[in-house]
Design an enzyme around this catalytic site. Structure first.
Site, PDB file in Angstrom:
ATOM      1  N   ASP A  49       5.353   9.315  -2.148  1.00 33.54           N
ATOM      2  CA  ASP A  49       5.752  10.666  -1.719  1.00 33.54           C
ATOM      3  C   ASP A  49       7.258  10.873  -1.930  1.00 33.54           C
ATOM      4  OD1 ASP A  49       6.597   9.064   0.371  1.00 33.54           O
ATOM      5  OD2 ASP A  49       5.683  10.268   1.962  1.00 33.54           O
ATOM      6  N   SER A  50       7.947   9.834  -2.451  1.00 35.85           N
ATOM      7  CA  SER A  50       9.311  10.024  -2.957  1.00 35.85           C
ATOM      8  C   SER A  50       9.307  11.069  -4.067  1.00 35.85           C
ATOM      9  CB  SER A  50       9.889   8.697  -3.467  1.00 35.85           C
ATOM     10  OG  SER A  50       8.980   8.071  -4.352  1.00 35.85           O
ATOM     11  N   ASP A  88       0.475   7.537  -1.993  1.00 34.67           N
ATOM     12  CA  ASP A  88       0.975   7.738  -0.632  1.00 34.67           C
ATOM     13  C   ASP A  88       0.217   8.851   0.067  1.00 34.67           C
ATOM     14  OD1 ASP A  88       2.921   6.015   0.291  1.00 34.67           O
ATOM     15  OD2 ASP A  88       4.540   7.061  -0.768  1.00 34.67           O
ATOM     16  N   LYS A 117      -1.433   4.397   0.698  1.00 30.53           N
ATOM     17  CA  LYS A 117      -0.402   3.782   1.531  1.00 30.53           C
ATOM     18  C   LYS A 117      -0.054   4.744   2.646  1.00 30.53           C
ATOM     19  CE  LYS A 117       4.063   3.228   0.042  1.00 30.53           C
ATOM     20  NZ  LYS A 117       4.778   4.114   0.986  1.00 30.53           N
ATOM     21  N   GLU A 119       2.458   5.117   6.468  1.00 33.92           N
ATOM     22  CA  GLU A 119       3.595   4.563   7.209  1.00 33.92           C
ATOM     23  C   GLU A 119       3.254   4.359   8.675  1.00 33.92           C
ATOM     24  OE1 GLU A 119       6.956   7.160   6.563  1.00 33.92           O
ATOM     25  OE2 GLU A 119       6.820   6.964   4.375  1.00 33.92           O
ATOM     26  N   GLU A 186      10.556  -1.795   4.198  1.00 31.63           N
ATOM     27  CA  GLU A 186      11.671  -1.027   3.617  1.00 31.63           C
ATOM     28  C   GLU A 186      12.918  -1.117   4.495  1.00 31.63           C
ATOM     29  OE1 GLU A 186      10.785   2.908   2.193  1.00 31.63           O
ATOM     30  OE2 GLU A 186      12.910   3.379   1.874  1.00 31.63           O
TER      31      GLU A 186
END
Ligand code: KIV
Length: 283
Positions: A49-50, A88, A117, A119, A186
């Site tokens: 999602d960057s 993501d 993925k 978080e 991270e």
């Protein structure tokens, strides 16, 4: 046709011990990026999602949607890479309940992802269990989780105190127990990442987490020099494609202005017989 396909079970079993080299993961968001990453031999392509920051121009990752992620996942998947494709789950796609999470993850899998993925730590255990139960492999992500930018008050290194480090280690153990097949660490101190790597049976994949992880991940645009402005300490640039691109574009602008582009070789010549006497007057 895909050859040497990298699979979730292969990644799950891959600890960088003995002669096993670390896992190389990189982000990609479109077909050319995926082709380049795959040709370079990466093990995992992350449709991160960057995307929001390095492609779409936002200041954080919060604006991308499941539809955006699916659109870019499809572009990557069309190239049929040998690398495992992980997508993501964007902010708010798994925060509103387990049913929404499963439905949104399924959209990404149908777009061509082989895993998703998300978080978070112990607070995401229910969602992770539900996804795994729906046969959707999940990669975890702890430490500096960019979707928590407002909670953290910025993009800052996490687990800096021993209490915070212990909480992070509790979190990685909780999500391993819930079924993630690997976890991104991270922006955490290297000693904390090293302890996580030692404790977990699944591989750790670091970004700003030091050398003692089972793999490393970088953002495509960061490592190729396609990002502008602040560069985090952990980014190593392997190219300066931004500068190269500007030079190439300057060459193009110059050639257009002096009329050296296009040349005869770069134009379509009509056939002599057809156009020898060609004229046209508007009616
Ligand atoms: O979105 C992303 O690029 C990521 C990596 C930084 C791990 O989550």
């Amino acid at each position: 046709m895909k050859t040497n396909r990298m699979s979730v079970p292969q990644i799950r079993a891959h600890k960088a011990v003995g002669s096993n080299p670390p896992i190389a993961m990189v982000t990609a968001y479109d077909a050319p990026g995926a082709r380049m990453a795959d040709a370079a031999g990466v093990d995992i392509i992350l449709v991160g999602d960057s995307l929001a920051m390095v492609v779409l121009g936002y200041d954080d990752t919060l604006s991308v949607t499941v539809d955006d992620m699916a659109y870019h996942t499809k572009a990557v998947a069309r190239t049929a890479p040998g690398a495992l494709i992980v997508s993501d789950m964007p902010w708010m796609s798994y925060h509103t309940g387990v049913r929404d999470a499963v439905k949104n993850a399924a959209t990404l899998i149908r777009a061509g992802a082989e895993a998703v993925k998300l978080e978070g730590g112990a607070n995401r255990v229910d969602v992770i269990r539900a996804l795994v139960d729906a046969e959707i492999p999940v990669m975890g992500h702890v430490g500096l989780t960019p979707q928590s930018v407002h909670t953290f008050g910025g993009f800052s290194v996490q687990a800096k105190t021993s209490d915070a480090a212990k909480k992070m280690l509790d979190d990685v153990l909780a999500i391993e127990d819930a079924g993630v097949f690997s976890v991104v660490l991270e922006a955490v101190p290297d000693v904390v990442a090293a302890r996580a790597t030692e404790l977990l049976k699944i591989p750790t994949i670091g970004i700003g987490a030091g050398p003692n992880c089972d793999g490393q991940v970088l953002v495509f645009h960061d490592l190729l020099g396609l990002t502008f402005g602040h560069r985090p300490k952990f980014v190593r640039r392997y190219g300066a494609l931004g500068e190269l691109g500007v030079k190439a574009l300057e060459g193009y602008v110059h050639d257009v202005k002096i009329k050296s582009f296009p040349s005869a070789k770069e134009a379509y010549q009509g056939s002599e017989s057809e156009f020898a006497d060609f004229t046209y007057e508007p009616k």
